[in-house]
Design an enzyme around this catalytic site. Structure first.
Site, PDB file in Angstrom:
ATOM      1  N   GLU A   5     -15.573  10.238 -11.418  1.00 22.79           N
ATOM      2  CA  GLU A   5     -15.257  11.168 -10.323  1.00 22.79           C
ATOM      3  C   GLU A   5     -15.156  12.596 -10.841  1.00 22.79           C
ATOM      4  OE1 GLU A   5     -13.811   8.375 -11.199  1.00 22.79           O
ATOM      5  OE2 GLU A   5     -12.874   7.339  -9.522  1.00 22.79           O
TER       6      GLU A   5
ATOM      7  N   ASN B 184     -18.705   7.542 -15.763  1.00 23.41           N
ATOM      8  CA  ASN B 184     -17.680   7.600 -16.804  1.00 23.41           C
ATOM      9  C   ASN B 184     -18.353   7.739 -18.161  1.00 23.41           C
ATOM     10  OD1 ASN B 184     -18.518   4.880 -16.347  1.00 23.41           O
ATOM     11  ND2 ASN B 184     -16.690   4.078 -17.343  1.00 23.41           N
TER      12      ASN B 184
ATOM     13  N   GLU C  37     -17.332   7.526 -22.075  1.00 22.21           N
ATOM     14  CA  GLU C  37     -16.269   7.148 -23.007  1.00 22.21           C
ATOM     15  C   GLU C  37     -16.506   7.767 -24.379  1.00 22.21           C
ATOM     16  OE1 GLU C  37     -15.950   2.864 -22.655  1.00 22.21           O
ATOM     17  OE2 GLU C  37     -14.974   3.085 -20.702  1.00 22.21           O
TER      18      GLU C  37
HETATM   19  N1  THU Z   1     -12.802   4.953 -14.759  1.00 27.35           N
HETATM   20  C1  THU Z   1     -13.481   5.817 -13.961  1.00 27.35           C
HETATM   21  O1  THU Z   1     -14.549   6.321 -14.327  1.00 27.35           O
HETATM   22  N2  THU Z   1     -12.948   6.135 -12.763  1.00 27.35           N
HETATM   23  C2  THU Z   1     -11.779   5.627 -12.300  1.00 27.35           C
HETATM   24  O2  THU Z   1     -11.256   6.118 -11.320  1.00 27.35           O
HETATM   25  C3  THU Z   1     -11.166   4.482 -12.975  1.00 27.35           C
HETATM   26  C4  THU Z   1     -11.525   4.366 -14.419  1.00 27.35           C
HETATM   27  C5  THU Z   1     -13.382   4.612 -16.073  1.00 27.35           C
HETATM   28  C6  THU Z   1     -12.639   5.177 -17.256  1.00 27.35           C
HETATM   29  C7  THU Z   1     -13.043   4.203 -18.335  1.00 27.35           C
HETATM   30  O3  THU Z   1     -14.277   4.639 -18.888  1.00 27.35           O
HETATM   31  C8  THU Z   1     -13.275   2.895 -17.605  1.00 27.35           C
HETATM   32  O4  THU Z   1     -13.401   3.212 -16.239  1.00 27.35           O
HETATM   33  C9  THU Z   1     -12.173   1.877 -17.791  1.00 27.35           C
HETATM   34  O5  THU Z   1     -10.942   2.426 -17.506  1.00 27.35           O
END
Ligand code: THU
Length: 132
Positions: A56, A43, A45
Site C-alpha cells: 500500500e 511489498n 522485503e
Molecule cells: N504486507 C503488506 O504489504 N501489506 C499489508 O498491509 C500487510 C503486510 C506485507 C509486509 C510483508 O512483506 C508481508 O506482507 C508479510 O507481513
C-alpha cells in the site's frame, strides 16, 4: 465488466512483482488518482527485515512521487483471504484518503469489500490536528 472489477484484476495480476522471499506472502496494491491515473505497488522485503515496505505504501509513494495527492481507489490483494492494511499503512493512507476514497479489500473481481479510511482507522490523528 465494471471499472472496479478491472482494477481488481489488474491488482491481482501485479502481485507477481512482489519481492517477498522471507515471508513468501505476496501483496499488491493499486491506487487510482482522482485525475484518472493508476499506480501500482507491491511489498518489498529486505534481508534486514525492518526496511520492508508494504504494497500500500509502495503504491502511494509512487503516485505521490509523481505529483498526485487525491485518490478515488486504493485496491489491495494479498495472499490471505481479506488482506487488510497493517496499522502503519492505515496511518499512511489516512494522510491522503478522504471520505470518497474507496479502500477495496479484494479477493477476486467478484469477491471484495469496500471501506473508507474512517472505517479502518476511526478516531485517527491526522493533518487536521495540526491546523491550529
Ligand atoms: N504486507 C503488506 O504489504 N501489506 C499489508 O498491509 C500487510 C503486510 C506485507 C509486509 C510483508 O512483506 C508481508 O506482507 C508479510 O507481513
Amino acid at each position: 465488466m465494471k471499472e472496479i472489477e478491472k482494477l481488481i484484476e489488474e491488482t491481482i495480476k501485479n502481485k507477481k512483482n512482489s519481492y517477498s522471499p522471507y515471508s513468501n506472502f505476496r501483496v499488491s496494491a493499486l491506487v487510482k488518482t482522482k485525475s484518472g491515473k493508476i499506480f501500482k505497488g507491491v511489498n518489498i522485503e529486505n534481508a534486514a527485515y525492518s526496511p520492508t515496505i508494504c504494497a500500500e505504501r509502495s503504491a502511494l509513494a509512487s503516485a505521490i512521487s509523481n505529483g498526485e495527492r487525491e485518490f478515488s481507489y486504493i485496491i489491495i490483494n494479498g495472499d490471505s483471504k481479506d488482506t487488510f492494511p497493517c496499522g502503519v499503512c492505515r496511518q499512511f493512507i489516512r494522510e491522503f484518503a478522504d471520505c470518497d476514497t474507496k479502500i477495496v479489500i479484494a479477493n477476486s473481481a467478484d469477491d471484495y469489500k469496500i471501506y473508507t479510511i474512517e472505517d479502518l482507522l476511526p478516531h485517527s490523528f491526522s493533518k487536521k490536528d495540526l491546523e491550529n
